[in-house]
Structures are given as structure tokens and as C-alpha cells.
Design a protein around this motif. Structure first.
Motif, PDB file in Angstrom:
ATOM      1  N   ALA A 184      11.418  -2.985   7.430  1.00 49.68           N
ATOM      2  CA  ALA A 184      10.804  -4.278   7.737  1.00 49.68           C
ATOM      3  C   ALA A 184       9.521  -4.097   8.540  1.00 49.68           C
ATOM      4  CB  ALA A 184      11.789  -5.154   8.503  1.00 49.68           C
ATOM      5  N   ALA A 185       9.535  -3.166   9.509  1.00 47.50           N
ATOM      6  CA  ALA A 185       8.333  -2.933  10.316  1.00 47.50           C
ATOM      7  C   ALA A 185       7.188  -2.407   9.447  1.00 47.50           C
ATOM      8  CB  ALA A 185       8.651  -1.950  11.444  1.00 47.50           C
ATOM      9  N   CYS A 186       7.498  -1.455   8.559  1.00 46.27           N
ATOM     10  CA  CYS A 186       6.460  -0.908   7.678  1.00 46.27           C
ATOM     11  C   CYS A 186       5.911  -1.984   6.742  1.00 46.27           C
ATOM     12  CB  CYS A 186       7.022   0.260   6.874  1.00 46.27           C
ATOM     13  SG  CYS A 186       7.476   1.698   7.866  1.00 46.27           S
ATOM     14  N   LEU A 187       6.828  -2.782   6.180  1.00 48.71           N
ATOM     15  CA  LEU A 187       6.377  -3.840   5.272  1.00 48.71           C
ATOM     16  C   LEU A 187       5.576  -4.908   6.018  1.00 48.71           C
ATOM     17  CD1 LEU A 187       9.542  -4.346   3.036  1.00 48.71           C
ATOM     18  CD2 LEU A 187       7.372  -3.330   2.369  1.00 48.71           C
ATOM     19  N   LEU A 188       5.960  -5.165   7.256  1.00 47.10           N
ATOM     20  CA  LEU A 188       5.216  -6.154   8.041  1.00 47.10           C
ATOM     21  C   LEU A 188       3.783  -5.682   8.273  1.00 47.10           C
ATOM     22  CD1 LEU A 188       5.174  -8.780   9.653  1.00 47.10           C
ATOM     23  CD2 LEU A 188       5.996  -7.496  11.633  1.00 47.10           C
ATOM     24  N   VAL A 189       3.638  -4.403   8.636  1.00 48.36           N
ATOM     25  CA  VAL A 189       2.288  -3.867   8.842  1.00 48.36           C
ATOM     26  C   VAL A 189       1.480  -3.955   7.551  1.00 48.36           C
ATOM     27  CG1 VAL A 189       0.986  -1.769   9.371  1.00 48.36           C
ATOM     28  CG2 VAL A 189       2.989  -2.368  10.730  1.00 48.36           C
ATOM     29  N   LEU A 190       2.100  -3.545   6.441  1.00 47.92           N
ATOM     30  CA  LEU A 190       1.392  -3.603   5.163  1.00 47.92           C
ATOM     31  C   LEU A 190       1.064  -5.044   4.770  1.00 47.92           C
ATOM     32  CD1 LEU A 190       3.401  -0.941   3.109  1.00 47.92           C
ATOM     33  CD2 LEU A 190       1.130  -0.701   4.104  1.00 47.92           C
ATOM     34  N   ALA A 191       1.994  -5.968   5.029  1.00 48.47           N
ATOM     35  CA  ALA A 191       1.749  -7.368   4.684  1.00 48.47           C
ATOM     36  C   ALA A 191       0.607  -7.942   5.515  1.00 48.47           C
ATOM     37  CB  ALA A 191       3.022  -8.190   4.889  1.00 48.47           C
ATOM     38  N   VAL A 192       0.582  -7.620   6.806  1.00 49.94           N
ATOM     39  CA  VAL A 192      -0.506  -8.108   7.665  1.00 49.94           C
ATOM     40  C   VAL A 192      -1.841  -7.563   7.179  1.00 49.94           C
ATOM     41  CG1 VAL A 192      -1.475  -7.990   9.987  1.00 49.94           C
ATOM     42  CG2 VAL A 192       0.951  -8.493   9.676  1.00 49.94           C
ATOM     43  N   LEU A 193      -1.873  -6.268   6.846  1.00 53.16           N
ATOM     44  CA  LEU A 193      -3.109  -5.681   6.329  1.00 53.16           C
ATOM     45  C   LEU A 193      -3.520  -6.348   5.017  1.00 53.16           C
ATOM     46  CD1 LEU A 193      -2.490  -1.883   7.042  1.00 53.16           C
ATOM     47  CD2 LEU A 193      -4.018  -3.426   8.270  1.00 53.16           C
ATOM     48  N   ALA A 194      -2.521  -6.601   4.147  1.00 52.29           N
ATOM     49  CA  ALA A 194      -2.836  -7.234   2.867  1.00 52.29           C
ATOM     50  C   ALA A 194      -3.368  -8.645   3.065  1.00 52.29           C
ATOM     51  CB  ALA A 194      -1.589  -7.258   1.977  1.00 52.29           C
ATOM     52  N   VAL A 195      -2.753  -9.402   3.986  1.00 56.00           N
ATOM     53  CA  VAL A 195      -3.197 -10.775   4.237  1.00 56.00           C
ATOM     54  C   VAL A 195      -4.613 -10.779   4.802  1.00 56.00           C
ATOM     55  CG1 VAL A 195      -2.801 -12.799   5.694  1.00 56.00           C
ATOM     56  CG2 VAL A 195      -0.886 -11.727   4.497  1.00 56.00           C
ATOM     57  N   ARG A 196      -4.858  -9.902   5.773  1.00 58.00           N
ATOM     58  CA  ARG A 196      -6.202  -9.858   6.354  1.00 58.00           C
ATOM     59  C   ARG A 196      -7.241  -9.403   5.331  1.00 58.00           C
ATOM     60  NH1 ARG A 196      -5.323  -7.294  12.443  1.00 58.00           N
ATOM     61  NH2 ARG A 196      -4.143  -9.071  13.304  1.00 58.00           N
ATOM     62  N   THR A 197      -6.884  -8.396   4.569  1.00 57.95           N
ATOM     63  CA  THR A 197      -7.823  -7.912   3.551  1.00 57.95           C
ATOM     64  C   THR A 197      -8.113  -8.986   2.519  1.00 57.95           C
ATOM     65  OG1 THR A 197      -7.021  -5.649   3.852  1.00 57.95           O
ATOM     66  CG2 THR A 197      -8.207  -6.121   1.825  1.00 57.95           C
ATOM     67  N   ASP A 198      -7.045  -9.687   2.085  1.00 59.19           N
ATOM     68  CA  ASP A 198      -7.249 -10.749   1.099  1.00 59.19           C
ATOM     69  C   ASP A 198      -8.097 -11.878   1.678  1.00 59.19           C
ATOM     70  OD1 ASP A 198      -6.351 -12.040  -1.560  1.00 59.19           O
ATOM     71  OD2 ASP A 198      -5.824 -13.561  -0.073  1.00 59.19           O
ATOM     72  N   GLY A 199      -7.822 -12.237   2.945  1.00 57.36           N
ATOM     73  CA  GLY A 199      -8.609 -13.301   3.563  1.00 57.36           C
ATOM     74  C   GLY A 199     -10.083 -12.938   3.677  1.00 57.36           C
ATOM     75  N   LEU A 257       4.257 -12.692  -0.485  1.00 55.28           N
ATOM     76  CA  LEU A 257       4.496 -11.510   0.348  1.00 55.28           C
ATOM     77  C   LEU A 257       5.737 -11.692   1.212  1.00 55.28           C
ATOM     78  CD1 LEU A 257       0.898 -10.512   1.525  1.00 55.28           C
ATOM     79  CD2 LEU A 257       2.414  -9.193   0.042  1.00 55.28           C
ATOM     80  N   ALA A 258       5.921 -12.894   1.759  1.00 55.52           N
ATOM     81  CA  ALA A 258       7.106 -13.152   2.586  1.00 55.52           C
ATOM     82  C   ALA A 258       8.383 -13.011   1.761  1.00 55.52           C
ATOM     83  CB  ALA A 258       7.015 -14.549   3.210  1.00 55.52           C
ATOM     84  N   VAL A 259       8.366 -13.621   0.564  1.00 58.68           N
ATOM     85  CA  VAL A 259       9.555 -13.529  -0.293  1.00 58.68           C
ATOM     86  C   VAL A 259       9.782 -12.082  -0.739  1.00 58.68           C
ATOM     87  CG1 VAL A 259      10.541 -14.229  -2.506  1.00 58.68           C
ATOM     88  CG2 VAL A 259       9.355 -15.911  -1.084  1.00 58.68           C
ATOM     89  N   GLY A 260       8.711 -11.430  -1.160  1.00 60.92           N
ATOM     90  CA  GLY A 260       8.846 -10.045  -1.621  1.00 60.92           C
ATOM     91  C   GLY A 260       9.302  -9.115  -0.524  1.00 60.92           C
ATOM     92  N   CYS A 261       8.728  -9.258   0.682  1.00 64.90           N
ATOM     93  CA  CYS A 261       9.131  -8.381   1.793  1.00 64.90           C
ATOM     94  C   CYS A 261      10.588  -8.631   2.183  1.00 64.90           C
ATOM     95  CB  CYS A 261       8.209  -8.601   2.990  1.00 64.90           C
ATOM     96  SG  CYS A 261       6.540  -7.950   2.760  1.00 64.90           S
ATOM     97  N   THR A 262      10.994  -9.900   2.172  1.00 68.82           N
ATOM     98  CA  THR A 262      12.397 -10.200   2.485  1.00 68.82           C
ATOM     99  C   THR A 262      13.329  -9.552   1.468  1.00 68.82           C
ATOM    100  OG1 THR A 262      11.751 -12.314   3.485  1.00 68.82           O
ATOM    101  CG2 THR A 262      14.063 -12.048   2.851  1.00 68.82           C
ATOM    102  N   ALA A 263      12.971  -9.669   0.192  1.00 72.11           N
ATOM    103  CA  ALA A 263      13.798  -9.043  -0.847  1.00 72.11           C
ATOM    104  C   ALA A 263      13.821  -7.528  -0.691  1.00 72.11           C
ATOM    105  CB  ALA A 263      13.268  -9.433  -2.234  1.00 72.11           C
ATOM    106  N   LEU A 264      12.670  -6.945  -0.366  1.00 72.90           N
ATOM    107  CA  LEU A 264      12.615  -5.498  -0.202  1.00 72.90           C
ATOM    108  C   LEU A 264      13.426  -5.045   1.015  1.00 72.90           C
ATOM    109  CD1 LEU A 264       8.882  -4.703  -1.056  1.00 72.90           C
ATOM    110  CD2 LEU A 264      10.911  -4.114  -2.396  1.00 72.90           C
ATOM    111  N   VAL A 265      13.377  -5.828   2.095  1.00 71.31           N
ATOM    112  CA  VAL A 265      14.166  -5.471   3.277  1.00 71.31           C
ATOM    113  C   VAL A 265      15.657  -5.525   2.957  1.00 71.31           C
ATOM    114  CG1 VAL A 265      14.806  -6.212   5.602  1.00 71.31           C
ATOM    115  CG2 VAL A 265      12.404  -6.106   4.948  1.00 71.31           C
ATOM    116  N   LEU A 266      16.072  -6.572   2.230  1.00 69.72           N
ATOM    117  CA  LEU A 266      17.483  -6.668   1.837  1.00 69.72           C
ATOM    118  C   LEU A 266      17.871  -5.512   0.921  1.00 69.72           C
ATOM    119  CD1 LEU A 266      17.812 -10.515   1.205  1.00 69.72           C
ATOM    120  CD2 LEU A 266      18.588  -9.208   3.188  1.00 69.72           C
ATOM    121  N   ALA A 267      16.984  -5.193  -0.023  1.00 67.49           N
ATOM    122  CA  ALA A 267      17.263  -4.054  -0.909  1.00 67.49           C
ATOM    123  C   ALA A 267      17.314  -2.756  -0.109  1.00 67.49           C
ATOM    124  CB  ALA A 267      16.193  -3.973  -2.001  1.00 67.49           C
TER     125      ALA A 267
END
Length: 416
Positions: A26-41, A178-188
Motif C-alpha cells: 500500500a505504501a509503495c502504491l501510494l507513492v506511485l499513485a501520488v507521483l502519477a496524479v502529480r505528473t498527470d496534473g 487509481l484509488a480503485v486499482g490501488c485498493t484492489a492491488l492491496v487486497l490482492a
């Protein structure tokens, strides 16, 4: 019944490992998600800025002064002008006030007068295309203003605007995915971590199970000789006349206990994989006769043998034979027990009630208690284990004329 403390601790460790695996993921995905959101923005903002600035620059080149007159006709047929969301032309000559020269959109689609004055002043100050944000009808619009030169002065500016709402909608959609995907990945990841931690703990669980089995089998093997030893010692203590006989019996039982302990330790090491069983040529008939002779209660047991040589571990084979005979004595209903040794075969027959056919395989499993011959659920399991360790097998079958026939089958020794 609650699980044993050691097993409960292993389960807690497994869940802790699962949570740690999930938290790390979850921590790794959170960092990647934040980077992806900022990069996309940033990417969407840059794309919007580049779009309006390029449109403004391109349209500013189609607008020109001729003899002090600003010509806007080219804007009407320009593709950039037709596809612009908001478009206007600002003009101010000398000290005259700023005017709006609209090409396609109405003045209400442009910022208010104060904002236009600020944009105009910034264009004249920077003398190049400027990017500014200004509200129109309560909505933040991104604007680009490109200067139009009248000789050596800026006489006008082309103003192009774009609404970032659509880009923001797509950006927010990305955040939701990203939120849905990260949640699914964390559960997986939690599920995979739980599976992997379970597999990693299998050796520990197997070792714990083997330890419990060893303790149960040790108690099963040592209980009878210890009780007999106690009776022999008490007999010698209460009757001085029997003391020499009791002492000889105690010595014999101590020797037997020593061999039992040696066999138990050997079996524990073999099961743990720290020692390989050593198969040496031995006389199976002599081993069976000696094993039966050492039984504390062998009343009703007859032994018929013929010379037979097998390759095996004497302590383990003696343990298996002892369990077969004691099982027959215990569950044969007090009937005679016949032990027969032939080439590669030890057969023990009683005349008891026998075992139902559905239980004849199951009784060889550890910790199974059911039919008449199962006992503590360890004796026959040891017999099967020893047989398989020597490349043979153990089986139960109904005896001819009634009773049960238990057989230990071993491959014949072929060495020189």
C-alpha cells in the motif's frame, strides 16, 4: 478446543506478515499513485497552456497593422480561430482606452474590464505571449495573450481562452481509477502475502506437528516398559527374596528402554531430515524372536520363523514388530497371537473381532482412533512409516478362520 500456544503464535506471525506485506504494498502504491496524479496534473496543465499559447501566437501572426489600421479579416477563415473555445482581440493605441475587438466570441465570454486591463499591461510589460488565469462567470479560465505589433509598439493582443474543466474531470477520473486499482492491488497483495506466508510457515508447522507426533509416540513406546520397571522395582523392595530376580528384570527393562530411546531418537532425526536411515543386512527371524522375548507380557504369543535376511535398521524394525505384537495382544481379546517370519514378511495374527474393511487403511494414519485395532493412533502409524522407510509396506487383512492378520512386508536383501 483452542489451538496450542505455539500454533497460535505461528498463526499470529502469519497474519502479521500478511499485514506487513499489504502495508508495504500500500505504501509503495501510494507513492506511485501520488507521483502519477502529480505528473498527470502537471501534464494536463502544460498541455492546456501550450494549446492556448500556440493558438494565441498563431492567430497573432494572422492579425496585422497596415497604415495604423488593425486588420482582423484573416481570423474569420482561420482554423485556429474557428476551433478556439474563447477568442478576443484587445486594442489600445497611444493613450486611448483599451477596446475589445472580438473575432468570434462575445465580450461576455471574456474576462471583466479590470482583468483585461491587467492582461494588457502584462503583455506590454513582457512584450511576449503571457499566460494568466482569470474568472468568467465564476469559472476559472486559462488565457493566453499574444502581442500584435504596430511597427515598434504593441497595438493589440490576441486573447485565447480554454476551460480546464474537461481536463480536470479526466484528471479526477484518473484519481478515482487509481484509488480503485490501488485498493484492489492491496487486497490482492494481502491475499498473495497470506498465501506466501502460509507456504513459508509450512516447514515450521510441519516441524511442530512432527514434534507433537514424536512426543505422542515416545509416550506410547515408553509407557509400558516404565510401568513394568516400576512393578519390578517395587516387587524387589517389598520382597527381599525376589530382589535378585527383580534386579535382573530391572536391568533388562533398562536395556530395553535404552534401545527404545535410541530408536525414538533415530526416528526423530530421520523424520526431521537430519539423518539418513542406514540399512544393514540383518537376520529378520532373530530380530523378531529377540523383540518378542523382551515383551513384558508375552503370554499366548507363539513365534514361528525361518531364516530371513533383510536390509534394515534394527532399532526401527524392532519397534515396528513390537507395535504389531502389542497391538494384537491389546486388541485381540485375550486370544492367542501367532507371529510368523518368512522371507521379507512378518505376519502377526490374533483371533479377535478384527477391523472393518473401511478402516483397514485409515488405522495406519497418525492420530486416528476408531476400530478395535487402532489403539492410541500411533502404533500402527509407526509400523507403516518404518515399512515405507525400508521400501516395503504394512497391511491389515482378515485372517482365515477369523481374527486379524497384520503384515510387515519388506524387500528381500540381495547384497553379498
Amino acid at each position: 478446543m483452542p489451538p496450542p500456544p505455539a500454533l497460535a503464535r505461528l498463526h499470529r506471525v502469519r497474519w502479521a506478515m500478511t499485514l506487513l506485506f499489504a502495508a508495504t504494498t500500500a505504501a509503495c502504491l501510494l507513492v506511485l499513485a501520488v507521483l502519477a496524479v502529480r505528473t498527470d496534473g502537471r501534464s494536463r496543465t502544460n498541455d492546456l497552456d501550450n494549446d492556448v499559447s500556440h493558438r494565441a501566437d498563431g492567430l497573432a501572426r494572422t492579425v496585422y497593422y497596415d497604415g495604423g489600421t488593425l486588420h482582423l479579416q484573416a481570423l474569420r477563415d482561420d482554423d485556429l480561430a474557428r476551433s478556439a473555445e474563447r477568442l478576443g482581440v484587445l486594442q489600445a493605441s497611444g493613450h486611448s482606452p483599451l477596446r475589445i475587438r472580438s473575432a468570434r466570441t462575445s465580450p461576455t465570454a471574456l474576462p471583466d474590464r479590470e482583468a483585461l486591463d491587467e492582461i494588457w499591461q502584462q503583455v506590454r510589460h513582457d512584450q511576449e505571449t503571457v499566460l494568466v488565469g482569470a474568472e468568467v462567470d465564476g469559472r476559472e479560465i486559462q488565457w493566453a495573450a499574444a502581442p500584435v505589433w504596430d511597427d515598434d509598439t504593441i497595438g493589440a493582443a490576441v486573447l485565447v481562452g480554454a476551460d480546464p474543466a474537461q481536463s480536470r474531470t479526466a484528471h479526477n477520473r484518473l484519481i478515482r481509477w487509481l484509488a480503485v486499482g490501488c485498493t484492489a492491488l492491496v487486497l490482492a497483495a494481502a491475499a498473495v502475502g497470506h498465501l506466501l506466508s502460509g507456504r513459508a510457515m509450512r516447514p515450521a508447522l510441519r516441524g511442530l506437528e512432527q514434534q507433537e507426533q514424536f512426543l505422542a509416540e515416545a509416550a506410547h513406546e515408553l509407557r509400558t516398559p516404565l510401568a513394568t520397571l516400576r512393578l519390578a522395582v517395587e516387587s524387589g523392595r517389598t520382597s527381599p527374596a525376589r530382589a535378585p530376580i527383580a534386579l535382573d528384570e530391572a536391568v533388562r527393562l533398562i536395556d530395553r528402554l535404552g534401545r527404545l530411546v535410541t530408536g525414538l531418537l533415530a526416528r526423530a532425526r530421520v523424520e526431521a531430515g537430519t539423518q539418513d536411515v542406514e540399512l544393514t543386512p540383518l537376520r529378520l527371524d532373530q530380530l523378531v524372536e529377540q523383540t518378542v522375548e523382551e515383551l513384558p507380557d508375552r503370554t499366548g504369543v507363539t513365534v514361528t520363523t525361518e531364516a530371513a535376511i533383510v536390509g534394515g535398521d534394527p532399532e526401527l524394525l524392532a519397534q515396528a514388530v513390537r507395535n504389531l505384537v502389542e497391538n494384537a495382544l491389546r486388541h485381540g481379546g485375550g486370544t492367542p497371537v501367532e507371529v510368523t517370519v518368512t522371507t521379507g514378511r512378518v505376519a502377526v495374527r490374533d483371533h479377535g473381532p478384527g477391523v472393518p474393511s473401511k478402516d483397514r487403511t485409515r488405522v495406519f494414519e497418525r492420530h486416528v482412533t476408531g476400530a478395535a485395532s487402532t489403539g492410541t493412533g500411533t502404533g500402527l502409524a509407526i509400523v507403516r512409516w518404518v515399512a515405507e522407510l525400508h521400501g516395503g509396506t504394512a497391511q491389515l487383512s482378515p485372517a482365515h478362520g477369523g481374527g486379524l492378520l497384520a503384515e510387515l512386508l519388506l524387500p528381500q536383501h540381495t547384497g553379498g
